[in-house]
Enzyme design. Structure first.
Site, PDB file in Angstrom:
ATOM      1  N   ASP A 278      40.428  30.189  37.457  1.00 56.43           N
ATOM      2  CA  ASP A 278      41.048  31.038  38.472  1.00 56.43           C
ATOM      3  C   ASP A 278      39.973  31.754  39.275  1.00 56.43           C
ATOM      4  OD1 ASP A 278      40.441  32.518  36.071  1.00 56.43           O
ATOM      5  OD2 ASP A 278      41.526  34.223  36.917  1.00 56.43           O
ATOM      6  N   GLU A 279      40.368  32.189  40.479  1.00 55.98           N
ATOM      7  CA  GLU A 279      39.530  33.037  41.322  1.00 55.98           C
ATOM      8  C   GLU A 279      38.081  32.540  41.390  1.00 55.98           C
ATOM      9  OE1 GLU A 279      40.342  36.952  39.670  1.00 55.98           O
ATOM     10  OE2 GLU A 279      42.095  37.171  40.963  1.00 55.98           O
ATOM     11  N   VAL A 280      37.935  31.295  41.784  1.00 56.06           N
ATOM     12  CA  VAL A 280      36.602  30.694  41.915  1.00 56.06           C
ATOM     13  C   VAL A 280      36.032  31.124  43.268  1.00 56.06           C
ATOM     14  CG1 VAL A 280      35.260  28.566  41.695  1.00 56.06           C
ATOM     15  CG2 VAL A 280      37.476  28.768  40.543  1.00 56.06           C
TER      16      VAL A 280
END
Length: 474
Positions: free
Chosen positions: A148-150
């Site tokens: 997530d949230e790369v």
């Protein structure tokens, strides 16, 4: 609403990247999780896992030992809680990439959050992490690989060059790394299904997702922690993922840790609404597609953020949310069951007192944290900024010069000493309660963030008043 079968798996998330509980506390709280309706745990170890070899430097000071991991798994089995480990393998890699030994694997040299997917050493690093975690979690049906949230993906120099080539895109770059990690998991553990957070996949074109092969490798976890979900939008997203070939999906709500990075007390109403709306999503979406729901309980927003609500503080919220999921909505039956399980006189109260916070494991921490959060700062501010004698006769000007009117001392000093005695007695009690559940570094951090600034202001006022009273010019 149809009832408890909407989510057959109800998974409590343990975020160990901040204030990880001692094993002794987990032994007390797991039975309560089960009694409230949980049947699985998502354990996000981060730096609490006992990595070995070249990964040993990832361990936190008080990381669990291999025997403690086995004890956690044993306690979970005893309480019929299936354990799903979570290993971040792309974004939120701060606990790895902050170390000099791995900093060259950052996507952007300045930022330690995202892994550079172009380097073979990057994949070797995360697969080594996965292998060590899986070795201690033999037979697990699922492994969550994060993703997530790369943030800043595609902004590193290698990515910039790669993206200049025709038909390359950030989406393809993301998918290639996800498929590589998931493929490694399945090659070594064919009976383990990788889970991924869904946010990086939401806006990708359907044909690209289909062509990537990812739908045959992973199951997305759709997360949304808001009190006002876009129910129709979630259903549309589920249908999109189903059309792309993902055979199963999961939901993720939040019972704490999602309403502010410095939140100390859990706003129960927000989290209850979040769960009730996920029930509507499950009812409105394709039948049987959602396998379960992860009740996330974030302890930090990321590795470098401050602590938000401690686990014991969030237990009433978790209890209400779990029971609402189990029974298909919030009702008097849910309220009665939660009050019984927690030993709470009434769930209607928001200002928990010592008598009102219940008798569940850690309820003393909830009571004391509530006192600190609702009253410590405000009582000190009221004295320093609202007391007419302090503001009128013992201002910062007077305090620097140690000058005070002797008559005014008798109007100020009793209030100052009374408040100091009150908080001076409560803080050691809170510290002792925290030490029973958490390791010393977490206790120190919480007190330094939430207690000491206000207490220090009060102590400084008392000290200045004492010195001014003793001064010959007083």
């Amino acid at each position: 609403m149809s009832g408890p079968s909407l989510f057959s798996m109800r998974i409590v998330h343990l975020d160990l990247k901040g204030a990880p509980p001692k094993i002794s506390y987990l032994s007390e709280i797991f039975p309560l999780f089960r009694a409230l309706g949980a049947n699985a745990l998502l354990v996000e170890y981060e730096d609490m896992f006992p990595y070995e070899g070249h990964l040993k430097l990832l361990r936190a000071q008080h990381a669990y030992s291999p025997s403690e991991i086995r004890e956690i798994l044993y306690l979970a089995r005893q309480n019929e809680l299936e354990v799903i480990p979570l290993v971040q393998t792309f974004g939120h890699m701060e606990f790895v990439l902050k170390h000099d030994a791995f900093s060259h694997l950052r996507e952007v040299a300045l930022f330690p959050n995202t892994l550079n997917p172009h380097k073979a050493e990057s994949l070797a690093l995360v697969t080594a992490m996965v292998d060590q975690v899986m070795e201690l979690h033999g037979g697990t049906r699922w492994l969550h690989i994060g993703c997530d949230e790369v943030y800043y993906l595609g902004e590193g120099e290698a990515s910039r060059q790669w993206l200049q080539q025709e038909q390359n895109s950030k989406a393809k770059l993301c998918l290639s790394h996800m498929t590589a990690v998931a493929g490694h998991v399945l090659a070594h553990q064919p009976t383990t299904t990788p889970l991924v957070w869904d946010d990086m996949l939401r806006d990708m074109p359907e044909d690209l997702l289909q062509e990537s092969g990812l739908p045959q490798l992973v199951e997305p976890v759709l997360w949304d922690y808001g009190a006002d979900l876009d129910i129709h939008g979630k259903v549309v997203l589920m249908e999109k993922f189903q059309k792309c070939g993902f055979p199963r999906l999961w939901a993720a709500s939040a019972f704490k840790g999602a309403t502010g990075p410095h939140q100390a007390l859990t706003p129960i109403e927000h989290h209850l609404r979040n769960h009730l709306q996920w029930l509507w999503v499950a009812q409105a979406g394709p039948a049987g597609l959602l396998q379960g729901i992860v009740l996330t309980g974030w302890q930090r927003y990321d590795h470098f953020a401050v602590l938000c609500e401690l686990l014991p503080v969030g237990i009433p919220s978790l209890a209400i949310c779990l029971q609402s999921l189990l029974r298909g909505g919030f009702s008097q039956e849910v309220k009665d069951r939660v009050e019984s399980c927690l030993g709470v006189a009434s769930l209607d109260t928001t200002d928990f007192t010592r008598e009102g916070t219940g008798c569940f494991p850690g309820s003393d921490i909830l009571a004391l944290v509530t006192q600190v959060s609702l009253h410590l700062r405000s009582s000190v501010e009221a004295l320093l900024d609202g007391n007419r004698y302090v503001t009128g006769w013992f201002s910062p000007y007077h305090r620097r010069r140690k000058v005070v009117h002797p008559v005014m001392v008798q109007h100020m000093q009793p209030d100052v000493l009374s408040l100091l005695a009150r908080w001076g007695a409560l803080v050691p009690e809170l510290e002792a309660a925290l030490q029973r559940v958490f390791y010393p570094d977490a206790v120190e951090e919480w007190l330094e963030e939430n207690v000491r600034p206000s207490l220090q202001r009060l102590q400084d006022l008392a000290q200045d008043l004492a010195e001014a009273t003793a001064s010959p010019t007083a």
